[in-house]
Structure formats: C-alpha cells, structure tokens
Design a protein around this motif. Structure first.
Motif, PDB file in Angstrom:
ATOM      1  N   ALA A   8       0.839  -1.206   0.000  1.00 25.55           N
ATOM      2  CA  ALA A   8       0.000   0.000   0.000  1.00 25.55           C
ATOM      3  C   ALA A   8       0.873   1.254   0.000  1.00 25.55           C
ATOM      4  CB  ALA A   8      -0.946  -0.007   1.198  1.00 25.55           C
ATOM      5  N   ASP A   9       1.940   1.232   0.787  1.00 27.43           N
ATOM      6  CA  ASP A   9       2.863   2.371   0.824  1.00 27.43           C
ATOM      7  C   ASP A   9       3.539   2.584  -0.532  1.00 27.43           C
ATOM      8  OD1 ASP A   9       2.252   2.781   3.480  1.00 27.43           O
ATOM      9  OD2 ASP A   9       4.147   1.978   4.251  1.00 27.43           O
ATOM     10  N   LEU A  10       3.919   1.496  -1.190  1.00 30.33           N
ATOM     11  CA  LEU A  10       4.546   1.617  -2.515  1.00 30.33           C
ATOM     12  C   LEU A  10       3.569   2.196  -3.535  1.00 30.33           C
ATOM     13  CD1 LEU A  10       6.565  -1.722  -2.632  1.00 30.33           C
ATOM     14  CD2 LEU A  10       7.520   0.593  -2.613  1.00 30.33           C
ATOM     15  N   PHE A  11       2.343   1.730  -3.524  1.00 27.44           N
ATOM     16  CA  PHE A  11       1.344   2.249  -4.449  1.00 27.44           C
ATOM     17  C   PHE A  11       1.092   3.736  -4.198  1.00 27.44           C
ATOM     18  CE2 PHE A  11       0.631  -2.027  -5.699  1.00 27.44           C
ATOM     19  CZ  PHE A  11      -0.163  -2.020  -6.843  1.00 27.44           C
ATOM     20  N   ALA A  12       1.007   4.126  -2.925  1.00 24.09           N
ATOM     21  CA  ALA A  12       0.730   5.526  -2.579  1.00 24.09           C
ATOM     22  C   ALA A  12       1.936   6.427  -2.792  1.00 24.09           C
ATOM     23  CB  ALA A  12       0.275   5.622  -1.129  1.00 24.09           C
ATOM     24  N   GLY A  13       3.133   5.895  -2.581  1.00 27.24           N
ATOM     25  CA  GLY A  13       4.357   6.695  -2.706  1.00 27.24           C
ATOM     26  C   GLY A  13       4.899   6.676  -4.109  1.00 27.24           C
ATOM     27  N   GLU A  14       5.772   5.717  -4.379  1.00 29.57           N
ATOM     28  CA  GLU A  14       6.386   5.628  -5.702  1.00 29.57           C
ATOM     29  C   GLU A  14       5.359   5.433  -6.811  1.00 29.57           C
ATOM     30  OE1 GLU A  14       9.898   3.228  -6.282  1.00 29.57           O
ATOM     31  OE2 GLU A  14      10.107   3.079  -4.105  1.00 29.57           O
ATOM     32  N   GLY A  15       4.258   4.807  -6.478  1.00 24.27           N
ATOM     33  CA  GLY A  15       3.228   4.565  -7.484  1.00 24.27           C
ATOM     34  C   GLY A  15       2.614   5.821  -8.060  1.00 24.27           C
ATOM     35  N   SER A  16       2.741   6.926  -7.350  1.00 20.83           N
ATOM     36  CA  SER A  16       2.168   8.178  -7.854  1.00 20.83           C
ATOM     37  C   SER A  16       3.044   8.836  -8.918  1.00 20.83           C
ATOM     38  CB  SER A  16       1.933   9.149  -6.696  1.00 20.83           C
ATOM     39  OG  SER A  16       3.176   9.510  -6.104  1.00 20.83           O
ATOM     40  N   ALA A  17       4.204   8.256  -9.182  1.00 18.25           N
ATOM     41  CA  ALA A  17       5.109   8.808 -10.196  1.00 18.25           C
ATOM     42  C   ALA A  17       4.629   8.434 -11.591  1.00 18.25           C
ATOM     43  CB  ALA A  17       6.525   8.275  -9.972  1.00 18.25           C
ATOM     44  N   GLU A  18       5.117   9.175 -12.571  1.00 20.96           N
ATOM     45  CA  GLU A  18       4.771   8.851 -13.956  1.00 20.96           C
ATOM     46  C   GLU A  18       5.282   7.465 -14.300  1.00 20.96           C
ATOM     47  OE1 GLU A  18       6.688   8.699 -17.035  1.00 20.96           O
ATOM     48  OE2 GLU A  18       8.531   8.593 -15.912  1.00 20.96           O
ATOM     49  N   TYR A  19       4.642   6.875 -15.301  1.00 26.89           N
ATOM     50  CA  TYR A  19       4.913   5.490 -15.636  1.00 26.89           C
ATOM     51  C   TYR A  19       5.543   5.383 -17.027  1.00 26.89           C
ATOM     52  CZ  TYR A  19       4.016   0.628 -16.884  1.00 26.89           C
ATOM     53  OH  TYR A  19       4.146  -0.659 -17.313  1.00 26.89           O
ATOM     54  N   LEU A  20       6.863   5.496 -17.081  1.00 27.48           N
ATOM     55  CA  LEU A  20       7.630   5.275 -18.307  1.00 27.48           C
ATOM     56  C   LEU A  20       7.035   5.959 -19.536  1.00 27.48           C
ATOM     57  CD1 LEU A  20       8.329   1.464 -17.754  1.00 27.48           C
ATOM     58  CD2 LEU A  20       9.910   3.340 -17.349  1.00 27.48           C
ATOM     59  N   GLY A  21       6.547   7.185 -19.376  1.00 29.14           N
ATOM     60  CA  GLY A  21       6.026   7.938 -20.508  1.00 29.14           C
ATOM     61  C   GLY A  21       4.574   7.669 -20.850  1.00 29.14           C
ATOM     62  N   GLU A  22       3.886   6.851 -20.075  1.00 24.46           N
ATOM     63  CA  GLU A  22       2.465   6.579 -20.315  1.00 24.46           C
ATOM     64  C   GLU A  22       1.630   7.727 -19.744  1.00 24.46           C
ATOM     65  OE1 GLU A  22       1.508   4.271 -22.210  1.00 24.46           O
ATOM     66  OE2 GLU A  22       2.947   2.620 -22.083  1.00 24.46           O
ATOM     67  N   ALA A  23       0.341   7.748 -20.078  1.00 24.19           N
ATOM     68  CA  ALA A  23      -0.566   8.810 -19.631  1.00 24.19           C
ATOM     69  C   ALA A  23      -1.144   8.540 -18.243  1.00 24.19           C
ATOM     70  CB  ALA A  23      -1.700   8.978 -20.639  1.00 24.19           C
ATOM     71  N   VAL A  24      -0.694   7.498 -17.582  1.00 25.28           N
ATOM     72  CA  VAL A  24      -1.153   7.142 -16.237  1.00 25.28           C
ATOM     73  C   VAL A  24       0.057   7.022 -15.317  1.00 25.28           C
ATOM     74  CG1 VAL A  24      -3.241   5.925 -16.996  1.00 25.28           C
ATOM     75  CG2 VAL A  24      -1.087   4.665 -16.798  1.00 25.28           C
ATOM     76  N   THR A  25      -0.197   7.083 -14.030  1.00 23.95           N
ATOM     77  CA  THR A  25       0.878   6.837 -13.073  1.00 23.95           C
ATOM     78  C   THR A  25       1.120   5.336 -12.992  1.00 23.95           C
ATOM     79  OG1 THR A  25      -0.572   6.583 -11.157  1.00 23.95           O
ATOM     80  CG2 THR A  25       0.172   8.833 -11.681  1.00 23.95           C
ATOM     81  N   GLN A  26       2.204   4.974 -12.363  1.00 25.91           N
ATOM     82  CA  GLN A  26       2.489   3.557 -12.199  1.00 25.91           C
ATOM     83  C   GLN A  26       1.383   2.866 -11.395  1.00 25.91           C
ATOM     84  OE1 GLN A  26       6.430   2.469 -11.846  1.00 25.91           O
ATOM     85  NE2 GLN A  26       6.024   0.486 -10.952  1.00 25.91           N
ATOM     86  N   ALA A  27       0.917   3.508 -10.325  1.00 22.22           N
ATOM     87  CA  ALA A  27      -0.151   2.916  -9.518  1.00 22.22           C
ATOM     88  C   ALA A  27      -1.437   2.788 -10.320  1.00 22.22           C
ATOM     89  CB  ALA A  27      -0.389   3.745  -8.256  1.00 22.22           C
ATOM     90  N   GLN A  28      -1.814   3.828 -11.065  1.00 23.09           N
ATOM     91  CA  GLN A  28      -3.014   3.737 -11.890  1.00 23.09           C
ATOM     92  C   GLN A  28      -2.922   2.558 -12.853  1.00 23.09           C
ATOM     93  OE1 GLN A  28      -2.766   7.786 -13.451  1.00 23.09           O
ATOM     94  NE2 GLN A  28      -4.885   8.113 -12.822  1.00 23.09           N
ATOM     95  N   HIS A  29      -1.769   2.402 -13.476  1.00 22.55           N
ATOM     96  CA  HIS A  29      -1.573   1.305 -14.418  1.00 22.55           C
ATOM     97  C   HIS A  29      -1.785  -0.045 -13.741  1.00 22.55           C
ATOM     98  CE1 HIS A  29       0.148  -1.314 -17.404  1.00 22.55           C
ATOM     99  NE2 HIS A  29       1.111  -1.678 -16.569  1.00 22.55           N
ATOM    100  N   MET A  30      -1.164  -0.257 -12.613  1.00 24.84           N
ATOM    101  CA  MET A  30      -1.261  -1.540 -11.932  1.00 24.84           C
ATOM    102  C   MET A  30      -2.669  -1.774 -11.378  1.00 24.84           C
ATOM    103  SD  MET A  30       2.529  -1.371 -10.183  1.00 24.84           S
ATOM    104  CE  MET A  30       2.412  -2.882  -9.225  1.00 24.84           C
TER     105      MET A  30
END
Length: 187
Positions: A8-30
């Motif tokens: 949960a901490d990873l999704f909320a923290g690092e997951g809020s970062a952009e996702y390799l140039g995609e239009a979603v964050t890493q957390a949104q993608h997962m």
C-alpha cells in the motif's frame, strides 16, 4: 511491516510517479490491470498477478525504473516476482515473472499485437530483447504458466487509460490477504 501495508505504501508513494512515458501513473496502471482482471472474472491469483505485475519497477521494492528508462533491461518481471515470492505463492509470482516474456511471445505469434503496443511499450520491448524467435515462442507456449502470463499481459496492455475509473489499493486488500503465505497472513 505487514506485506500488504508495504505494498500500500509503494502504491501511494512511488506509485504516484509517472509510468515510463504513459498517460497514467504507475499505480493507476497496476490498479487498472487488477481491475480489468477482476472484471473479466479471473481467479483471485490472476487478479493479484495483474495488480502486482510491475512491482519490480519500484525502487524501494526491487531495482526501480531508471535502468529501463536508460535503455537497459531492469528485469523487473524477475526481480518483482522474486520479491513477491516472500509473501505469495507461485500462482501469483509466476505470471508476474513471465509477463514480459508474454509480450515478446505475443509479438511473434499474434498478427497485429505489436500494433497494440504504446510507444513506451515498444521501447521497452526493444530493451527486453524484442519479439521471440519461433523457437523461443514454441518453448514459451509449452511452459505451464504461459496461459496465465498471456492473460496478465493482455490486461497490462489495456491498463493505460487516464480517464478510466479505477479502484484504490484497499479494494484489493481482502483478495491479497487471502493469497498471502500462511506465515504472513494476519491472525
């Protein structure tokens, strides 16, 4: 720390970062991948694998994304599966481990699959070795986990919509709790 709290901490923290140039964050993608699996009526272990398939991109968990962005394969599928293996069994970790191979496989055996890839996914495909050779594709297809990995891969490719309503991590917590290895499940 409870592994689900750590996730949960990873999704909320690092997951809020952009996702390799995609239009979603890493957390949104997962989260979208997990939601797509759930909507498809997938069994719990595949919903979990879809949800957690890119955990290997998180710096705090494994190796992070910097290598991938710099043109080097960070082997996030393997490192993510290894890290998750402390908490979950192979029914969850093996589709995670094989989801990159599934992309390479689908690009070889399914006409038109390559055209479905986003620009970022085309870049990572090159970094990850490109489409499989026919021999590699036959070997992958014979792997007992190939079918699950291909399912996760298809949800992965579709999970990049910035306008898609997506449940939060807590939505998946009960499902994940039920899949934890006994020594990590809460009493």
């Amino acid at each position: 720390m409870n592994p689900l709290d750590r996730l949960a901490d990873l999704f909320a923290g690092e997951g809020s970062a952009e996702y390799l140039g995609e239009a979603v964050t890493q957390a949104q993608h997962m989260l979208q991948a997990g939601a797509l699996a759930e909507e498809a009526g997938a069994p719990a272990h595949l919903v979990a694998a879809a949800l957690l398939h890119d955990v290997g991109h998180f710096h705090g968990a494994v190796t992070g994304r910097d290598l991938m962005e710099g043109g080097h394969d960070n082997r996030h599928s393997h490192t993510g599966a290894d890290w998750l293996g402390r908490f979950f069994g192979p029914e969850v970790t093996e589709p995670v481990r094989l989801h990159v191979a599934a992309k390479r496989y689908l690009c070889t055996v399914e006409p038109g699959y390559f055209a479905l890839l986003s620009e970022a996914s085309v870049h990572t495909l090159r970094v990850q070795g490109g489409p499989m050779s026919p021999e590699q594709a036959r070997a992958f297809a014979a792997h007992p986990g190939a079918r699950d990995a291909v399912a996760v891969r298809r949800w992965d490719e579709r999970a990049k919509d910035p306008d898609r309503p997506t449940p939060g991590f807590e939505h998946f917590r009960p499902l994940l709790e039920g899949l934890l290895k006994p020594d990590h499940a809460s009493a």
